[in-house]
Design a protein around this motif. Sequence first.
Motif: not given
Length: 522
Positions: A90-101, A390-402, A443-445
């Motif tokens: 759970v922490e793995q998912v929540l610590s992956t940038p970024f979540h918004f509300f 470019a920031d958008n690219a970096d964040v979406l890439s971190i979320e998918y590829s790490g 992926q399991d997380a």
Amino acid sequence: MSSSDIYNDLTLYITPEKFYIEPKAGDELLIIDRPSEHIEVQRNAGQIPAASSRKDFCGLLGSINLLAGCYLVIATQRELSDNNLYLNMVEQVLSTPFHFFSYSYDITHSIQRLHDISGEFWQQSLLERADQRFVWNGHLLQPFRRLNLKRFCLPLMHGFVSINQCVINGQSFVWAIISRRSVFRAGTRLFRRGVDKDGNVANFVETEQIVEFQGDRSSFVQVRGSIPLYWQQNPDLRYKPPPTLLEVDPQEQQAACLRHLEQLAKLYGKQGAEGRMEKAFKDALNALSYPFARYEPFDFHAECRKMRWDRLSILIDRVALDQEEMGFFLLLRDGTLSSLQEGVFRTNCIDCLDRTNVVQSMLAHRNLETQNQSLEQQLSFESLFKNVWADNADVLSIEYSGTGALKTDFTRTGKRTKLGLIRDGINSLTRYYKNNLTDGFRQDAIDLFLGFGKVVSPLTIEKGWRYITFPSVLLVAVAMFVASAILPSEYSTESLLYMLFWGSMVSATAHSIFPVRYGVCG
């Protein structure tokens, strides 16, 4: 639970005179007399005093006599260690940038979708009216949906948000980018590819560009997503595992692709869009003859080789007419609807990350140019625009590829640089490591967090014979290979054949082990 299994879920009841140990999965009761240390097992018939204190534990390890008397030694950490694994997920998912509300504004919907919705929609809670494709804690909030707790439920979006106050020619306006990652077929780069039977694709992201000027609001939406076919690219220690089309009936491929296109047509209207995968996608679209989609292929590597990224303008020029016909959403300050976006650009490369983001940023830039012809002369805004994308690219890439995105030097500066190539090399190596060695857990997380996995005790997982046998064989094979390579004082045909045999054993066993996914989520 068979009669020979050890109880692993028990409750200890304590009184001044006795210990009572009650297994939750049986009708036996273990009673220990504390003064005499007499131990007996009785049938549980309600002997436990109501006034006794209680403690849950997972295993009786024995007893020991100390100065104050008899002490029980029990195991209490098994549940904690199991939980820690899932807490880490759970922490793995929540610590992956970024979540918004947002407490009031619905960030899961585009401005155009919110404008098209009826009045009854606004009477619902923020969770109820959110676009469920982009609510990442929807599974976690499931128990609260059945109760009148709507003011306690805060939807969480995963993706990227950048809101900027800008000035051009003395005129102040707000420019924002919102990228929303879908929960359907969500996952990591090599473990989630292609489409599912419902038409959902991996790494689907909706990106909205918003401009607000003196009360006027405009919106331009684009989407990205994996090629909508049944295909996979499982990690196998090769730097770039070959993408493989699954062996399914061609009509099933076309049906899944059609369901995806119909989803897009329903949500966005008409839309426009590597080797074997590109050809398969094109063939599927040609076979479907779907009237609300136009396919526009572009060989990125061939056209932009030798760092000629300026040639991307060829693609943008080719779709310029489509973009003009598609338009964008514009709502004037007096509430008048000036225009609607009728269609969407669906852009994808093999990963839907680096090259995709470059093309999307150029389409977004062209959209802004239609609203402000003097954009090119605004150097400060140009710099902001490039860096945010470019920031958008970096964040979406971190979320998918790490890792951060590749090719962001072009997005930030408008050209490819040698420093950018070095950075891309580092990110590529990091991706290789993570995709092969850590993304199975990630992926399991994600599956667990989104409700597509199940919680089971690692102690109850039946690993199968090869989880023990293959690593043991690999260790022996490596040891024998090293011994056959360094021990002989001189090499003969026999010793070389011996070394070849053990080398083959190392290779074959390693190949059998590494494709296996170790995980605890079904």
